[in-house]
Design a protein around this motif. Structure first.
Motif, PDB file in Angstrom:
ATOM      1  N   SER A 242       0.822  -1.213   0.000  1.00  0.00           N
ATOM      2  CA  SER A 242       0.000   0.000   0.000  1.00  0.00           C
ATOM      3  C   SER A 242       0.856   1.264   0.000  1.00  0.00           C
ATOM      4  O   SER A 242       0.414   2.315  -0.472  1.00  0.00           O
ATOM      5  CB  SER A 242      -0.926  -0.008   1.211  1.00  0.00           C
ATOM      6  OG  SER A 242      -0.191   0.095   2.421  1.00  0.00           O
TER       7      SER A 242
ATOM      8  N   THR B 170      -8.822  -7.233   3.451  1.00  0.00           N
ATOM      9  CA  THR B 170      -9.628  -7.916   4.470  1.00  0.00           C
ATOM     10  C   THR B 170     -10.374  -9.104   3.896  1.00  0.00           C
ATOM     11  O   THR B 170     -10.594 -10.119   4.583  1.00  0.00           O
ATOM     12  CB  THR B 170     -10.622  -6.919   5.096  1.00  0.00           C
ATOM     13  OG1 THR B 170      -9.890  -5.784   5.584  1.00  0.00           O
ATOM     14  CG2 THR B 170     -11.378  -7.539   6.242  1.00  0.00           C
ATOM     15  N   PHE B 171     -10.752  -9.011   2.628  1.00  0.00           N
ATOM     16  CA  PHE B 171     -11.454 -10.131   1.993  1.00  0.00           C
ATOM     17  C   PHE B 171     -10.480 -11.229   1.558  1.00  0.00           C
ATOM     18  O   PHE B 171     -10.785 -12.429   1.698  1.00  0.00           O
ATOM     19  CB  PHE B 171     -12.249  -9.614   0.791  1.00  0.00           C
ATOM     20  CG  PHE B 171     -12.844 -10.699  -0.042  1.00  0.00           C
ATOM     21  CD1 PHE B 171     -13.957 -11.416   0.390  1.00  0.00           C
ATOM     22  CD2 PHE B 171     -12.289 -11.024  -1.280  1.00  0.00           C
ATOM     23  CE1 PHE B 171     -14.503 -12.422  -0.384  1.00  0.00           C
ATOM     24  CE2 PHE B 171     -12.833 -12.035  -2.056  1.00  0.00           C
ATOM     25  CZ  PHE B 171     -13.947 -12.734  -1.605  1.00  0.00           C
TER      26      PHE B 171
ATOM     27  N   SER C 198      -7.438   4.110  -0.395  1.00  0.00           N
ATOM     28  CA  SER C 198      -6.953   3.351   0.759  1.00  0.00           C
ATOM     29  C   SER C 198      -8.044   2.442   1.321  1.00  0.00           C
ATOM     30  O   SER C 198      -7.769   1.278   1.679  1.00  0.00           O
ATOM     31  CB  SER C 198      -6.458   4.330   1.835  1.00  0.00           C
ATOM     32  OG  SER C 198      -6.052   3.625   2.987  1.00  0.00           O
ATOM     33  N   ARG C 199      -9.262   2.945   1.393  1.00  0.00           N
ATOM     34  CA  ARG C 199     -10.372   2.109   1.895  1.00  0.00           C
ATOM     35  C   ARG C 199     -10.646   0.934   0.971  1.00  0.00           C
ATOM     36  O   ARG C 199     -10.956  -0.178   1.432  1.00  0.00           O
ATOM     37  CB  ARG C 199     -11.619   2.962   2.085  1.00  0.00           C
ATOM     38  CG  ARG C 199     -11.551   3.885   3.297  1.00  0.00           C
ATOM     39  CD  ARG C 199     -12.904   4.490   3.583  1.00  0.00           C
ATOM     40  NE  ARG C 199     -13.321   5.393   2.524  1.00  0.00           N
ATOM     41  CZ  ARG C 199     -13.040   6.693   2.494  1.00  0.00           C
ATOM     42  NH1 ARG C 199     -12.326   7.229   3.467  1.00  0.00           N
ATOM     43  NH2 ARG C 199     -13.461   7.454   1.514  1.00  0.00           N
ATOM     44  N   VAL C 200     -10.558   1.159  -0.330  1.00  0.00           N
ATOM     45  CA  VAL C 200     -10.790   0.069  -1.282  1.00  0.00           C
ATOM     46  C   VAL C 200      -9.745  -1.026  -1.121  1.00  0.00           C
ATOM     47  O   VAL C 200     -10.073  -2.224  -1.064  1.00  0.00           O
ATOM     48  CB  VAL C 200     -10.783   0.628  -2.725  1.00  0.00           C
ATOM     49  CG1 VAL C 200     -10.729  -0.507  -3.744  1.00  0.00           C
ATOM     50  CG2 VAL C 200     -12.035   1.463  -2.969  1.00  0.00           C
TER      51      VAL C 200
ATOM     52  N   ARG D 217      -7.951  -1.609   1.535  1.00  0.00           N
ATOM     53  CA  ARG D 217      -8.097  -2.230   2.849  1.00  0.00           C
ATOM     54  C   ARG D 217      -9.225  -3.266   2.830  1.00  0.00           C
ATOM     55  O   ARG D 217      -9.087  -4.368   3.402  1.00  0.00           O
ATOM     56  CB  ARG D 217      -8.372  -1.166   3.904  1.00  0.00           C
ATOM     57  CG  ARG D 217      -8.198  -1.690   5.338  1.00  0.00           C
ATOM     58  CD  ARG D 217      -8.481  -0.607   6.346  1.00  0.00           C
ATOM     59  NE  ARG D 217      -7.574   0.515   6.199  1.00  0.00           N
ATOM     60  CZ  ARG D 217      -7.948   1.745   5.847  1.00  0.00           C
ATOM     61  NH1 ARG D 217      -9.214   2.001   5.591  1.00  0.00           N
ATOM     62  NH2 ARG D 217      -7.069   2.701   5.755  1.00  0.00           N
ATOM     63  N   CYS D 218     -10.328  -2.939   2.196  1.00  0.00           N
ATOM     64  CA  CYS D 218     -11.435  -3.908   2.088  1.00  0.00           C
ATOM     65  C   CYS D 218     -11.029  -5.116   1.257  1.00  0.00           C
ATOM     66  O   CYS D 218     -11.389  -6.258   1.592  1.00  0.00           O
ATOM     67  CB  CYS D 218     -12.659  -3.226   1.481  1.00  0.00           C
ATOM     68  SG  CYS D 218     -13.401  -1.959   2.527  1.00  0.00           S
ATOM     69  N   LEU D 219     -10.269  -4.856   0.194  1.00  0.00           N
ATOM     70  CA  LEU D 219      -9.810  -5.972  -0.630  1.00  0.00           C
ATOM     71  C   LEU D 219      -8.866  -6.886   0.148  1.00  0.00           C
ATOM     72  O   LEU D 219      -8.966  -8.128   0.061  1.00  0.00           O
ATOM     73  CB  LEU D 219      -9.112  -5.423  -1.876  1.00  0.00           C
ATOM     74  CG  LEU D 219      -8.675  -6.448  -2.931  1.00  0.00           C
ATOM     75  CD1 LEU D 219      -9.887  -7.188  -3.486  1.00  0.00           C
ATOM     76  CD2 LEU D 219      -7.913  -5.765  -4.054  1.00  0.00           C
TER      77      LEU D 219
END
Length: 237
Positions: A33, A80-81, A72-74, A76-78
């Motif tokens: 990141s 986490t999945f 950054s949120r995208v 992070r969600c990716l």
């Protein structure tokens, strides 16, 4: 059905190592990141980001734009999945390679133990190193941008001092001379008109318009009508 202790130990050790690998993969995602421009600096690095850099005299700044925050949120969600999916795939591959797909409860427990140990004892110093690396990379980008913009800034300053500012002063002088010439023409025209007597005196005032005089007889008739109407009694309702 017999249980092979050596095979069981290999399974548990492999699951433990898979847990450590998943923790390492998590930190690798954090490092990725940084290079993808989606890293959010931690609070303990705020003083570094607020300090002005030498030579350029500018701070990196820890402010994040809306686009960078959404990116950054995208990511992070990716992450986490994908992290539990990767852990599940690694566990299935380990079970099929050693136990032909037979589920053993000790395997996920050892994997969770390895992941927890990595996150507790290894991820903290790695996070500090990643934060320092992110700061160094941001500072390096600032220096590179300043070095690339320096020739254009130098040319702009030369043009500003040698061409734009003198032209601005010349334009202001020309405008002032034009206004002065116009003021002199107006003054000369007014003096010529005053010499010929065509300008009114400044103290002269307009004579008031005469009011029309009313005939005394007509005025008396109007006053008598008004008095008669006031003396007349009002009709009862």
């Amino acid at each position: 059905m017999t249980i092979d202790p050596l095979l069981q130990a290999r399974l548990l050790l492999g699951a433990f190592l898979c847990g450590l690998g998943v923790g390492c993969l998590f930190d690798c995602g954090t490092l990725l990141s940084v290079f993808l421009g989606a890293y959010c600096p931690p609070p303990f690095c705020a003083h570094l980001y607020a300090r002005k850099l030498p030579v350029i005299g500018r701070a990196v700044g820890c402010g994040i734009s809306r686009v960078r925050g959404a990116w950054s949120r995208v990511l992070r969600c990716l992450g986490t999945f994908l992290l539990p999916v990767t852990a599940a795939v690694c566990l299935l591959l380990l079970l099929f390679s050693l136990y032909r797909g037979v589920f053993r409860i000790g395997a996920p427990l050892c994997m969770l133990l390895g992941f927890a140990l990595w996150r507790t004892y290894i991820s903290l110093p790695i996070a500090r190193v990643i934060a320092l690396l992110a700061f160094a990379l941001s500072a390096l980008l600032l220096y590179v941008r300043a070095a690339l913009l320096w020739p254009f800034l130098l040319v702009w300053r030369i043009l500003l001092r040698a061409l734009i500012r003198p032209l601005g002063r010349l334009a202001r002088r020309c405008a002032a001379s034009l206004l002065a010439a116009r003021s002199r023409r107006l003054c000369a025209r007014q003096l010529a008109l005053a010499a010929n007597g065509l300008l009114p005196h400044p103290r002269a005032q307009k004579a008031p318009c005469p009011r029309p005089k009313m005939n005394k007889g007509k005025k008396n008739i109007i006053c008598q009508k008004i008095k008669t109407e006031e003396a007349r009694p009002h009709p009862s309702r």
